[in-house]
Design an enzyme around this catalytic site. Structure first.
Site, PDB file in Angstrom:
ATOM      1  N   GLY A 177       0.828  -1.210   0.000  1.00  0.00           N
ATOM      2  CA  GLY A 177       0.000   0.000   0.000  1.00  0.00           C
ATOM      3  C   GLY A 177       0.851   1.243   0.000  1.00  0.00           C
ATOM      4  N   ALA A 178       1.996   1.170  -0.689  1.00  0.00           N
ATOM      5  CA  ALA A 178       3.001   2.229  -0.600  1.00  0.00           C
ATOM      6  C   ALA A 178       2.783   3.378  -1.572  1.00  0.00           C
ATOM      7  CB  ALA A 178       4.397   1.638  -0.813  1.00  0.00           C
ATOM      8  N   TYR A 229     -15.167  -4.020   7.765  1.00  0.00           N
ATOM      9  CA  TYR A 229     -13.795  -3.522   7.913  1.00  0.00           C
ATOM     10  C   TYR A 229     -13.217  -3.972   9.259  1.00  0.00           C
ATOM     11  CZ  TYR A 229     -10.066   0.030   8.253  1.00  0.00           C
ATOM     12  OH  TYR A 229      -8.871   0.672   8.396  1.00  0.00           O
ATOM     13  N   VAL A 230     -14.037  -3.844  10.317  1.00  0.00           N
ATOM     14  CA  VAL A 230     -13.594  -4.260  11.654  1.00  0.00           C
ATOM     15  C   VAL A 230     -13.312  -5.766  11.676  1.00  0.00           C
ATOM     16  CG1 VAL A 230     -14.429  -4.642  14.008  1.00  0.00           C
ATOM     17  CG2 VAL A 230     -14.611  -2.372  12.980  1.00  0.00           C
ATOM     18  N   ALA A 231     -14.176  -6.537  11.029  1.00  0.00           N
ATOM     19  CA  ALA A 231     -13.965  -7.991  10.990  1.00  0.00           C
ATOM     20  C   ALA A 231     -12.634  -8.320  10.328  1.00  0.00           C
ATOM     21  CB  ALA A 231     -15.114  -8.664  10.234  1.00  0.00           C
ATOM     22  N   ASP A 280      -1.329  -6.905  -6.542  1.00  0.00           N
ATOM     23  CA  ASP A 280      -2.507  -7.008  -5.682  1.00  0.00           C
ATOM     24  C   ASP A 280      -2.157  -7.993  -4.569  1.00  0.00           C
ATOM     25  OD1 ASP A 280      -4.902  -7.411  -4.440  1.00  0.00           O
ATOM     26  OD2 ASP A 280      -6.027  -7.912  -6.246  1.00  0.00           O
ATOM     27  N   VAL A 281      -2.095  -7.510  -3.330  1.00  0.00           N
ATOM     28  CA  VAL A 281      -1.649  -8.368  -2.216  1.00  0.00           C
ATOM     29  C   VAL A 281      -2.611  -9.524  -1.951  1.00  0.00           C
ATOM     30  CG1 VAL A 281      -0.307  -6.560  -1.090  1.00  0.00           C
ATOM     31  CG2 VAL A 281      -2.746  -6.852  -0.505  1.00  0.00           C
TER      32      VAL A 281
END
Lengths: 92, 232
Positions: free
Chosen positions: B12-13, B143-145, B52-53
């Site tokens: 994500g750089a 997102y939290v999950a 794409d990670v």
């Protein structure tokens, strides 16, 4: 490279990273599961060494994180012999 | 290359916190290999590779040259996406995309780089969570999950890497001025900040201070920790 030569290489790696007696290591020596002579940490070290060995001396890619590798029944980690068989097959 | 040069992989750089950490790491003497889905930006300070990670094979291919690179020192997993929405209103495709990028992406990169770091018998892995996990924020459940998964992975993976002198920690910031929260209403951001112990919005540099501390060789006894920036 013969299977015997690969077995000798695996035994050499194992004795370098542990204090195991090479005389007691043979094709039937288990690497995982009941009777395993090394811990999971050492198995990772051995696989990394074999990955480099496959690339440098067998001119092959050894994918030791594949589903087959993780299968307890077909895993090349079952024993020194099964690992040697897997590596020998890569060369062909 | 300088014999003391240490290489950091930062996912994500291309923007946001990841780009800030990459720039600061370069300033501190690290060689940075950045991964990003979008590499169209003009970045000269560090190398940016398109990847794409969420795709393990793509990660492996993108970083293959580091497999036997003795300078490999660490990994910072900042790649992440968010969709602030009620779970019942979130399309299944979006749910999968969030889980795959945030959680599976972190696991992919950690497993691949972590495997190579074991050869060095040293290393640092820093993952990214969020204070939304302990706060259980409404409208961020997916997102939290994904980030709760990252925290669980961090604790367990820390134990798996400990025998190799590799530490694994997670940094969990609150709201920070980046694209990730660009569409979140200001009043909602303010409400979240009010729930922090330090009721002030952190800046990317605050994140770097924590990350750089974790990267220090002297931080060898700090592992399996989730550090909430601002406190909760």
């Amino acid at each position: 490279m013969t299977k015997e030569a690969i077995v000798a290489r695996i035994v050499s790696e194992l004795t370098n990273m542990t204090n195991l007696d090479p005389v007691k290591l043979n094709e039937g020596t288990p690497l995982i599961g009941r009777g395993a002579v090394i811990k999971s940490v050492q198995l990772v070290e051995l696989m990394l060494a074999m990955e480099d060995f496959a690339e440098d001396e067998l001119n092959a890619k050894f994918d030791w994180t594949s589903d087959v590798a993780m299968s307890s029944e077909r895993s090349p980690f079952r024993s020194i012999g099964s690992l040697a068989d897997t590596l020998a097959a890569l060369e062909q | 290359m300088d014999s003391d040069m240490r290489t950091l992989v930062i996912t994500g750089a291309s923007r946001g916190i990841g780009a800030h950490l990459a720039r600061r790491a370069v300033e501190q003497g690290f060689r940075v290999v950045g991964l990003a889905r979008n590499t169209s930006q003009e970045i000269s300070a560090y190398e940016l590779r398109r990847c794409d990670v969420a795709d393990a094979q793509a990660v492996q291919k993108s970083l293959e040259d580091l497999r036997r690179d003795d300078s490999l020192y660490g990994l910072i997993n900042t790649a992440g996406i968010a969709s602030m929405n009620l779970a019942v209103m979130t399309p299944p495709e979006t749910i999968q995309r969030i889980i795959f990028t945030n959680l599976i992406g972190t696991i992919n990169c950690s497993s691949i780089v972590g495997k190579w770091l074991t050869k060095q018998k040293r290393g640092r892995i820093v993952n990214f969570s969020t204070i939304a996990v302990p706060l259980g924020l409404k409208g961020e459940s997916v997102y939290v999950a994904s980030k709760a998964g990252v925290e669980g992975f961090t604790r367990s993976f820390a134990r798996e890497m400990a025998d190799f002198n590799i530490t694994v920690n997670a940094v969990a910031p609150g709201p920070i001025e980046t694209n990730l929260i660009a569409k979140v209403p200001p009043e909602k951001i303010a409400a979240i900040v009010e729930r922090q112990i330090i009721q002030r919005m952190a800046e990317p540099e605050d994140v770097w201070k924590v990350v750089s501390m974790l990267l220090e060789p002297d931080a060898r006894m700090i592992t399996g920790q989730i550090i909430n920036i601002g406190g909760v």
